[in-house]
Write a protein that holds these residues in place. Sequence first.
Motif, short mmCIF file in Angstrom:
data_model
loop_
_atom_site.label_atom_id
_atom_site.label_comp_id
_atom_site.label_asym_id
_atom_site.label_seq_id
_atom_site.Cartn_x
_atom_site.Cartn_y
_atom_site.Cartn_z
N TYR A 37 10.42 25.64 -5.70
CA TYR A 37 9.61 26.67 -6.62
C TYR A 37 8.65 25.93 -7.52
O TYR A 37 9.05 24.78 -8.16
CB TYR A 37 10.78 27.43 -7.60
CG TYR A 37 10.18 28.02 -8.76
CD1 TYR A 37 9.45 29.24 -8.43
CD2 TYR A 37 10.52 27.74 -10.28
CE1 TYR A 37 8.91 30.01 -9.55
CE2 TYR A 37 9.86 28.36 -10.96
CZ TYR A 37 9.04 29.69 -10.80
OH TYR A 37 8.52 30.14 -11.95
N VAL A 38 7.47 26.42 -7.88
CA VAL A 38 6.73 25.91 -8.66
C VAL A 38 6.38 26.83 -10.05
O VAL A 38 6.27 27.93 -10.04
CB VAL A 38 5.13 25.74 -8.10
CG1 VAL A 38 4.29 25.31 -9.06
CG2 VAL A 38 5.28 25.13 -6.95
N TYR A 39 6.65 26.11 -11.19
CA TYR A 39 6.81 26.80 -12.70
C TYR A 39 5.15 27.18 -12.87
O TYR A 39 4.36 26.44 -13.09
CB TYR A 39 7.18 25.50 -13.69
CG TYR A 39 7.34 26.49 -14.99
CD1 TYR A 39 8.13 27.38 -15.09
CD2 TYR A 39 6.71 25.77 -16.13
CE1 TYR A 39 8.29 27.93 -16.64
CE2 TYR A 39 6.91 26.34 -17.40
CZ TYR A 39 7.57 27.37 -17.62
OH TYR A 39 7.78 28.00 -18.83
N THR A 40 5.21 28.57 -12.86
CA THR A 40 3.92 29.23 -12.91
C THR A 40 2.91 28.74 -14.14
O THR A 40 1.82 28.31 -14.03
CB THR A 40 3.97 30.88 -13.05
OG1 THR A 40 4.68 31.11 -11.80
CG2 THR A 40 2.66 31.40 -12.99
N HIS A 41 3.62 28.61 -15.38
CA HIS A 41 2.89 28.38 -16.66
C HIS A 41 2.14 26.76 -16.28
O HIS A 41 1.12 26.65 -16.94
CB HIS A 41 3.97 28.42 -17.70
CG HIS A 41 4.08 29.81 -18.29
ND1 HIS A 41 3.15 30.75 -18.59
CD2 HIS A 41 5.14 30.32 -17.92
CE1 HIS A 41 3.88 31.88 -18.74
NE2 HIS A 41 5.14 31.79 -18.40
N ASN A 98 1.58 25.32 -13.42
CA ASN A 98 0.47 25.42 -12.28
C ASN A 98 0.01 26.86 -12.04
O ASN A 98 0.30 27.42 -11.16
CB ASN A 98 1.24 24.88 -11.25
CG ASN A 98 1.51 23.42 -11.32
OD1 ASN A 98 0.90 22.38 -11.29
ND2 ASN A 98 3.19 23.12 -11.66
N PRO A 99 -0.67 27.34 -12.99
CA PRO A 99 -1.15 28.58 -12.75
C PRO A 99 -2.13 29.11 -11.43
O PRO A 99 -2.08 30.27 -11.39
CB PRO A 99 -2.13 28.94 -14.32
CG PRO A 99 -2.50 27.63 -14.70
CD PRO A 99 -1.32 26.71 -14.45
N GLU A 100 -2.64 28.07 -11.04
CA GLU A 100 -3.45 28.30 -9.83
C GLU A 100 -2.73 28.23 -8.62
O GLU A 100 -3.31 28.48 -7.48
CB GLU A 100 -4.65 27.33 -9.95
CG GLU A 100 -5.48 27.27 -11.12
CD GLU A 100 -6.15 28.36 -11.35
OE1 GLU A 100 -6.77 29.14 -10.39
OE2 GLU A 100 -6.35 28.65 -12.68
N TYR A 101 -1.60 27.78 -8.54
CA TYR A 101 -0.80 27.47 -7.35
C TYR A 101 -0.27 28.85 -6.80
O TYR A 101 0.19 29.84 -7.64
CB TYR A 101 0.57 26.97 -7.95
CG TYR A 101 1.30 26.41 -6.27
CD1 TYR A 101 0.83 25.29 -5.32
CD2 TYR A 101 2.46 27.11 -6.07
CE1 TYR A 101 1.71 25.07 -4.40
CE2 TYR A 101 3.22 26.65 -4.85
CZ TYR A 101 2.88 25.98 -4.16
OH TYR A 101 3.30 25.45 -2.97
N LYS A 102 -0.57 29.16 -5.48
CA LYS A 102 -0.08 30.43 -5.08
C LYS A 102 1.11 30.20 -4.17
O LYS A 102 1.30 29.34 -3.37
CB LYS A 102 -1.30 30.77 -3.97
CG LYS A 102 -2.62 31.12 -4.45
CD LYS A 102 -2.76 32.03 -5.72
CE LYS A 102 -4.15 32.42 -6.04
NZ LYS A 102 -4.06 33.33 -7.19
N GLN A 103 2.01 31.13 -4.58
CA GLN A 103 3.51 30.79 -3.88
C GLN A 103 3.74 32.55 -3.64
O GLN A 103 3.41 33.27 -4.28
CB GLN A 103 4.39 30.22 -4.86
CG GLN A 103 4.69 30.68 -6.23
CD GLN A 103 5.50 29.87 -6.99
OE1 GLN A 103 6.67 29.38 -6.52
NE2 GLN A 103 5.29 29.71 -8.26
N PHE A 105 6.39 35.65 -3.69
CA PHE A 105 7.25 36.11 -4.40
C PHE A 105 8.36 37.27 -3.54
O PHE A 105 9.22 37.64 -4.11
CB PHE A 105 6.82 36.75 -5.82
CG PHE A 105 6.22 35.50 -6.48
CD1 PHE A 105 7.21 34.73 -7.38
CD2 PHE A 105 4.96 35.21 -6.80
CE1 PHE A 105 7.02 33.78 -8.36
CE2 PHE A 105 4.52 34.37 -7.59
CZ PHE A 105 5.34 33.49 -8.37
#
Length: 409
Positions: A384-388, A390-395, A397
Motif C-alpha cells: 500500500y502506498v500512502y496517497t498523501h 505520493n499523490p501521483e501514484y496509481k494504485q 482500490f
Amino acid sequence: MNLFDTLENQNKQIPLAETLRPKTLEEYLGQNQVVGSNTAFLNLLRSGRLFSCIFWGPPGCGKTTLARLIATQTSSDFIELSAVSSGIKDIKECVDKAKENLRYGKKTILFIDEIHRYSKTQQDALLPYLENGTFYLIGSTTENPSFQVVPALISRVQVMMLKPLSDDNISDIVSKGFKFLSDKHGPIVLKQEVLDFVIKYSGGDARLALNLVENAYFAADYKDNKRVLSLEILETLAQEKSIKYSRQEHYDMASAFQKSMRGSDKNAAIYWLAKMIAGGEDPRFIARRLIVCASEDVGLADPNALNVAVNAYKAVELLGLPEGRIPLALAVAYVCDAPKSNSAICAIDSALSDISSGLDYPPPMHLRDAHYKDAQKYGFGKGYVYTHANPEYKQQFMPDEMKDKKYFK
C-alpha cells in the motif's frame, strides 16, 4: 311497524342529502368511469350479474348510493352494516338471513361502510361466505384498500376507485337541493356567487354540499315572503373548511411534493407543502423529505442543498409550527432552484445491486487493515502506498474482479 316506530319516523328530521339520494341509476351523477354508458360494470348489472367489490373514494362521492342502486337493479336483499359499530356477531346474523334468502331464490348484498375499520379477524370472517356464494359483499372505504384491507379479502373482490364529483355534477346537485326546498318551503333568491361558493366549498363532496344548502336555506334572510341568501351568510355557516388528509393522502402528498422539487417546479412544491401543513402533517416528516430530495435529486450538482435541508430540519425542531413553515418554504425554494444530479443515488444503488447479485468480494490485500501485530504475517497492507505522500501514484482500490467497474458516469 308499531306505533312507537311510526312516531319515531315522523319526528325524525331527515337530512336533505338523504332525501335527495338517487333512486335509479339514471339519476346517479358522476363516476362515468364505472357506470357510464357501455362500461363493463353497467353491462354486468343490466344482465343481472353480481360480484363482490369494494368502492374506494372520498366522502360524498356516491359509494353508499351506488351500492343501494346495485341492490335495486338486481332485486337483491340489501343488508347494511357499519364497520364502526358492528362485529362478527352481526356478520353471522347476516349469514343466516342470506341463507334464508337463498331458499327463496333471492340474492343478498352485504354492504359494509368504512370496511377498513374492521380488524383482520373480522375481515377474515367474511371469506368463507364469499367463497361459497352465501352473499355478495360491497364494501366502502375512504382509505386505500391496499393498505387497509387484508390481502385474502382483496383477492376475492373487485376494487373500484371512485372520484370526487365534478363541479358540473355538484352544480346540478346544489340546484336540485335549492329547488326541492323552494318547492316545499317557499322561494329563495340566489346569486351566482352563492352557487359558486357552495360548489367550491364542497370539493366534490355531494353530502357536504347539500348539508350547506339545507342550512343556508333556513338561515337566509326572510323578506317580502321570500328568502334571500347572501354570500356573507354562507361564509358564516361554512366557517373554516377542514382538509381531507387520509393515510393514503399522506403518501400521495409526499410523493407529489418530492417529485415537484425534483422537477424544479417551486410553485407546485410550495402548494403541496401548504397542503401537508394544513392537513396536520408532522413538519419533521416534511423536512426529512426535503433532506432526501436534496441528497437524491440535487446531489453533487449543488452539495450545499443538503446543508440547507438539514438546517431547515433543525429550524423546524427549534421553532415548531406555524413559524417552522418559513424555513421549510426557504429550503423548498432552494432545492427547486438548484441544478439536479442523481449520480450519487444511481452509484450506490448500482453497487448494492452488484453485491446482492453475487459480486461480493473482499478488499485487495494491500488495502486490508495492517494495524495489528500479526497483519504483516498474513500479507495485509503489503504494497500500500500512502496517497498523501505520493499523490501521483496509481494504485488499485477495487477488488481484482471489478477493477474496471465504473459507478459514477
